[in-house]
Structure formats: C-alpha cells, structure tokens
Design an enzyme around this catalytic site. Structure first.
Site, PDB file in Angstrom:
ATOM      1  N   LYS A   1       0.863  -1.189   0.000  1.00  0.00           N
ATOM      2  CA  LYS A   1       0.000   0.000   0.000  1.00  0.00           C
ATOM      3  C   LYS A   1       0.889   1.225   0.000  1.00  0.00           C
ATOM      4  CE  LYS A   1      -4.488   0.805   0.150  1.00  0.00           C
ATOM      5  NZ  LYS A   1      -5.544  -0.043  -0.424  1.00  0.00           N
TER       6      LYS A   1
ATOM      7  N   TYR B   1     -22.191   6.079  -1.435  1.00  0.00           N
ATOM      8  CA  TYR B   1     -22.731   5.928  -2.789  1.00  0.00           C
ATOM      9  C   TYR B   1     -21.691   6.313  -3.825  1.00  0.00           C
ATOM     10  CZ  TYR B   1     -27.010   4.652  -5.192  1.00  0.00           C
ATOM     11  OH  TYR B   1     -27.962   3.953  -5.912  1.00  0.00           O
ATOM     12  N   GLY B   2     -20.491   5.726  -3.687  1.00  0.00           N
ATOM     13  CA  GLY B   2     -19.416   5.960  -4.654  1.00  0.00           C
ATOM     14  C   GLY B   2     -19.222   4.727  -5.503  1.00  0.00           C
ATOM     15  N   ASN B   3     -17.958   4.461  -5.872  1.00  0.00           N
ATOM     16  CA  ASN B   3     -17.671   3.327  -6.750  1.00  0.00           C
ATOM     17  C   ASN B   3     -18.202   2.016  -6.161  1.00  0.00           C
ATOM     18  OD1 ASN B   3     -15.773   0.928  -7.434  1.00  0.00           O
ATOM     19  ND2 ASN B   3     -15.539   2.326  -9.153  1.00  0.00           N
ATOM     20  N   ALA B   4     -17.851   1.733  -4.912  1.00  0.00           N
ATOM     21  CA  ALA B   4     -18.262   0.456  -4.312  1.00  0.00           C
ATOM     22  C   ALA B   4     -19.771   0.456  -4.023  1.00  0.00           C
ATOM     23  CB  ALA B   4     -17.459   0.198  -3.043  1.00  0.00           C
TER      24      ALA B   4
HETATM   25  P1  NAD Z   1     -15.692   6.630  -3.311  1.00  0.00           P
HETATM   26  O1  NAD Z   1     -14.932   7.841  -2.945  1.00  0.00           O
HETATM   27  O2  NAD Z   1     -16.030   6.364  -4.735  1.00  0.00           O
HETATM   28  O3  NAD Z   1     -17.097   6.625  -2.504  1.00  0.00           O
HETATM   29  C1  NAD Z   1     -17.177   6.850  -1.125  1.00  0.00           C
HETATM   30  C2  NAD Z   1     -18.633   7.180  -0.791  1.00  0.00           C
HETATM   31  O4  NAD Z   1     -18.756   7.246   0.629  1.00  0.00           O
HETATM   32  C3  NAD Z   1     -19.091   8.542  -1.334  1.00  0.00           C
HETATM   33  O5  NAD Z   1     -20.423   8.414  -1.810  1.00  0.00           O
HETATM   34  C4  NAD Z   1     -19.082   9.443  -0.099  1.00  0.00           C
HETATM   35  O6  NAD Z   1     -20.032  10.485  -0.175  1.00  0.00           O
HETATM   36  C5  NAD Z   1     -19.478   8.441   0.958  1.00  0.00           C
HETATM   37  N1  NAD Z   1     -19.142   8.860   2.298  1.00  0.00           N
HETATM   38  C6  NAD Z   1     -18.044   9.528   2.735  1.00  0.00           C
HETATM   39  N2  NAD Z   1     -18.150   9.753   4.061  1.00  0.00           N
HETATM   40  C7  NAD Z   1     -19.322   9.206   4.449  1.00  0.00           C
HETATM   41  C8  NAD Z   1     -19.990   9.105   5.696  1.00  0.00           C
HETATM   42  N3  NAD Z   1     -19.468   9.619   6.810  1.00  0.00           N
HETATM   43  N4  NAD Z   1     -21.158   8.461   5.725  1.00  0.00           N
HETATM   44  C9  NAD Z   1     -21.707   7.943   4.611  1.00  0.00           C
HETATM   45  N5  NAD Z   1     -21.131   8.008   3.414  1.00  0.00           N
HETATM   46  C10 NAD Z   1     -19.953   8.637   3.342  1.00  0.00           C
HETATM   47  O7  NAD Z   1     -14.893   5.411  -2.666  1.00  0.00           O
HETATM   48  P2  NAD Z   1     -14.990   3.861  -3.056  1.00  0.00           P
HETATM   49  O8  NAD Z   1     -13.968   3.538  -4.058  1.00  0.00           O
HETATM   50  O9  NAD Z   1     -16.421   3.494  -3.306  1.00  0.00           O
HETATM   51  O10 NAD Z   1     -14.491   3.213  -1.683  1.00  0.00           O
HETATM   52  C11 NAD Z   1     -15.359   3.064  -0.569  1.00  0.00           C
HETATM   53  C12 NAD Z   1     -14.772   2.025   0.370  1.00  0.00           C
HETATM   54  O11 NAD Z   1     -14.616   0.804  -0.346  1.00  0.00           O
HETATM   55  C13 NAD Z   1     -13.384   2.378   0.924  1.00  0.00           C
HETATM   56  O12 NAD Z   1     -13.276   1.839   2.223  1.00  0.00           O
HETATM   57  C14 NAD Z   1     -12.446   1.633  -0.001  1.00  0.00           C
HETATM   58  O13 NAD Z   1     -11.196   1.349   0.608  1.00  0.00           O
HETATM   59  C15 NAD Z   1     -13.267   0.374  -0.228  1.00  0.00           C
HETATM   60  N6  NAD Z   1     -12.847  -0.363  -1.421  1.00  0.00           N
HETATM   61  C16 NAD Z   1     -13.018   0.186  -2.664  1.00  0.00           C
HETATM   62  C17 NAD Z   1     -12.574  -0.528  -3.768  1.00  0.00           C
HETATM   63  C18 NAD Z   1     -12.773   0.005  -5.156  1.00  0.00           C
HETATM   64  O14 NAD Z   1     -12.418  -0.714  -6.120  1.00  0.00           O
HETATM   65  N7  NAD Z   1     -13.341   1.173  -5.342  1.00  0.00           N
HETATM   66  C19 NAD Z   1     -11.941  -1.781  -3.602  1.00  0.00           C
HETATM   67  C20 NAD Z   1     -11.798  -2.313  -2.329  1.00  0.00           C
HETATM   68  C21 NAD Z   1     -12.252  -1.576  -1.236  1.00  0.00           C
END
Ligand code: NAD
Length: 441
Positions: free
Chosen positions: A113, A231-234
C-alpha cells in the site's frame, strides 16, 4: 492460548488490524513465534520526501510512503492514496489487509500500500501530476511489474495510474512495463470490468454465502432488503447490482446524509439524482435519514461502502440486519465484531467481500504480461469463480473452527466468526509458503 479481549474501543485501523490478526492467529495451533512476528510486521517501509514547484511559484515538500507488508506469495499489490490523513501506520495496516486479501482469494500477490500526505481538493491537476511523477521517481525500483504493483485508492484514479505507468516506463525504456500498475485507462492496458469489479465481487460472494445456508432466514439475495452506506464506486454499483439480482434497496446514504423507502429505491435513478444535485438526499418519494439511522435501518443485508470504523462499540447494538457485507475496508471495529456476534449478526469480512477489485487487477496484470485483451464475459466468469472459491473455503474453515470450538478445551473462548475463518485461511496460506521458502539454501 486465550483469545485477546477488547475492553476499550480503539478506532485506530492499525490497532484493529493487529487485534483481528491476533484473534485469528489464536485459532492456529502450530504457528511458530518467529513466523508470527514476520507475518505481523511489514517487510519493507519506504518513507520518501520530494519538493514540488507549486502553481503560485512556491516550493512545497511532500511526504509519501510505500509499505510492502509481505511478498512471499508474489509481488506486493495495493493502492496508492492521496489524503491529508495518510500516515505510516495507516498505510501499514492497509498493506497488511492486502496480504490477507490476496491470500484468501488465492492470487499470486502479496500485500502493499502507498500514500502521499496531501489534500487533492486543494491541488491543481498540474500539481497532482508533478506529485505523482516525483513520488514514482523517488520510489525507484521499489515498484515494478514483479516487485510491487500499485493501483488506485482514495483520491487517485485511472489518470493517476496513467502518470505512474508513464513515469516508470520512461525510467525503463524498451520493456513491456504495462504491468507495473493496474486500474489504468482501458486504452492503456486497463481491463474490462475493473470499474464494477469490487461491487460485482461483493454480489458474487454474498450469493455464494447465502447458498451455503448458514444464515438463518436468509437464503438468497432475491427479495432481500438491502441498505447501503456510501454511494461511490463500491456503494452505488453494489446497489445497482444487488437490485439487478432481485434485492430491494431500502436505504442508501453518502457523506451528506441518507434516504430510505420501504417500497424500494431505484438505484440508477438515485445515482442520476446524485450526479445532478451532488447527493442522494432529496431523491423524490424518499424519506431523509441520517447516516446513523441508516446503519440502524431494519434490513436483511447491510453494506457499509464508505469509510473505516463506522460500526463501533457505541452503535453496534443498534444494527438490525442479518448480514453485514463489508464493501469498505475496516468499517467495523473489533468491539463491534464482538457485539454483532453476540447479537447473531453475520459479517462477510472485507478481505473477502471487497476482494473483487484486486482479483480483476490481477486479471489486468496477466493480460498486460501476455499482451492479451479479455472480453467482459471472461473477466466476470473468472471473477465469479475466484469469489465463490474464497467464500467456500472461508465457510469450510469456519465449520472446522466451530468443531474445534465445541471441544471441551475451547468452549470458554468465543465462537469463531467468518472474519476469523477468512484470516485463518489466509494466514495458513502465507505461513505455508514462508516455511517452504525457508528450506531453500
Ligand atoms: P468513493 O470515494 O467512490 O465513494 C465513497 C462514498 O462514501 C461517497 O459516496 C461518499 O459520499 C461516501 N461517504 C463519505 N463519508 C461518508 C460518511 N461519513 N457516511 C456515509 N457516506 C460517506 O470510494 P470507493 O472507491 O467506493 O471506496 C469506498 C470504500 O470501499 C473504501 O473503504 C475503499 O477502501 C473500499 N474499497 C473500494 C474498492 C474500489 O475498487 N473502489 C476496492 C476495495 C475496497
């Protein structure tokens, strides 16, 4: 050995990662002390600093880290994040998660990381490009297609990966360097299916877990009431895919708050509303709720897909679901794990639930090394197989640990969780290779 108990809540990701490891490791009888030490500690930690010419003419020095937690099963694999809160401890904890994640889904990688302490919201594109180029130059041969392979993480994206590739490629001309980084744009060797991979992996893993029939009154995603935090990528893609698989999405949230509707939300229309207004809040015919209320919303499956330490000692008792699917990394503290276990709430742990992203990163790496381009069907079929196997092995291990628990010597400790089982599977896999490699001259 008695299992460590967690009396005081600690929200440090590094401490929680360590406690999770210790709890799982206590189920393994013949792990030698020296091996445990090696598995807990990172193999290598790099701290670099470099100056950048800022747009306003000033010079600013930035600090970055790359931690290779373990590479006995293959090159390090893990994202690079740009965030003001990046620290060596946080990067180390996240690198350890990657070691266990790559092992439990059985891909030939270790855990790595990286991160740079910076606030991307206050930096121009030119400054971000310069930071990326200088960071990669400072890391030198610590990263490489066969040593340690970065990927996107918080506030880094396909463009960042393209800059990483380009910088590394300039330092190693005349070689196929595409495999130095994954999560690249499609046109530059990225894989089809990578954007949906994490959420799709969560769906496949949940479907397999429910098929195994270990969760009372919950046999299928179809018809299940699902709540999603983040409500992001995951999160948004998980809501879309679970809905497509027949679930009813009853509540979702983002950093501005949440919404619910017992008759069900249309995830694609919610996303369109978020794209238009900046938040899910205010979606027509929904009721506004807070993020705390979302976590306590009555549902069958709760998917935390936002940040770490969201369910803790102070709110775990309010959770009213049958299954938590950890799409985020580290959304539950150890204290929460124990409360949820006592309340019969199952947790599909992050190292399995969100491993779909790293699995398709592995597919991207293979395609780059072989100069291949797989179609989407091949990517999704292979992802399904990896996720299904990982869940089956975790459940089989959980059954074996339960048998061990029912023996007279073990009854005093708490019963195993799925997290214990996933970690035991991963730790055994890495420890076996440590010992095999050690007998070499
Ligand atoms: P992202 O930035 O696309 O989305 C994050 C979402 O969380 C956004 O909608 C944001 O508004 C919301 N958010 C932030 N603070 C918040 C809160 N206090 N309460 C509620 N919602 C809140 O990020 P992502 O890529 O979707 O990642 C989210 C999680 O998934 C992280 O922990 C990341 O490590 C994990 N993850 C992501 C991936 C990937 O491929 N994207 C892979 C493995 C793990």
């Amino acid at each position: 050995m008695d299992m460590p108990t967690t009396q005081v809540e600690n929200l440090d990701l590094f401490v929680n990662a360590r406690l999770q490891f210790e709890r799982a490791q206590s189920w393994i009888d013949d792990l030698k002390e020296g091996v445990i030490d090696f598995l807990i500690n990172p193999q290598r930690t790099l701290h670099v600093c470099f100056p950048i010419h800022m747009d306003d003419g000033s010079i600013q020095t930035f600090h970055g880290f790359r931690v290779l937690h373990n590479s006995v099963r293959g090159p390090g694999k893990g994202g690079i994040r740009y965030h003001p809160n990046v620290s060596e401890a946080e990067v180390t904890a996240l690198a350890a998660f990657m070691t266990w994640k790559t092992a439990v889904v059985d891909i030939p990688f270790g855990g790595g990381k990286g991160g740079v302490i910076c606030n991307p919201k206050e930096l121009s594109r030119t400054e971000l490009r310069q930071i990326t180029r200088r960071f990669v130059t400072a890391l030198g041969d610590a990263i490489g297609p066969h040593t340690d392979i970065p990927a996107p993480d918080v506030y880094t994206d396909q463009q960042t990966m393209a800059w990483i590739y380009d910088t590394f490629d300039m330092m190693h001309p005349g070689e196929n360097n595409l495999a130095v980084v994954t999560g690249k744009p499609l046109e530059m060797g990225g894989s089809l299916g990578r954007d949906q991979a994490t959420a799709r992996g969560s769906l496949y893993a949940t479907q397999e877990l429910l098929k195994r029939g270990i969760i009372p009154d919950l046999q299928s995603v179809e018809g299940a009431r699902v709540a999603v935090q983040g409500y992001g990528n995951a999160g948004a893609i998980a809501a879309h895919l679970f809905h497509e698989a027949g679930a009813r999405i009853v509540a979702v949230s983002d950093s501005s708050g949440g919404i619910c509707s017992d008759s069900g939300l249309d995830p694609d229309r919610v996303l369109a509303h978020k794209d238009e207004t900046g938040s899910v809040v205010g979606f027509p015919h929904s009721t506004a709720i807070s993020n705390e209320e979302l976590l306590a919303y009555e549902c069958d499956i709760l998917i935390p897909a936002a940040l770490e330490c969201q369910i803790r000692a102070d709110n775990a008792d309010k959770v009213r679901t049958k299954l938590i699917v950890e799409a985020a990394n580290g959304p539950l503290t150890m204290a929460a794990d124990e409360i949820l276990q006592a309340n019969n709430v199952f947790v599909l742990p992050d190292i399995v639930a969100n491993a779909g992203g790293v699995v398709v990163s592995y597919f991207e790496w293979v395609q780059n090394l072989e100069n291949q381009k797989w179609d989407l069907e091949k990517v999704e079929t292979r992802l399904n197989k990896r996720m299904t196997n990982a869940v089956d092995e975790t459940v089989d291990c959980w059954n074996a640990l339960n048998e061990k628990h029912s023996s007279s010597d073990n009854r005093k400790r708490s019963a195993p969780t799925l997290r214990d089982a996933a970690l035991v599977t991963a730790i055994n896999r890495v420890a076996t290779v440590v010992l095999q490699r050690d007998i070499w001259p």
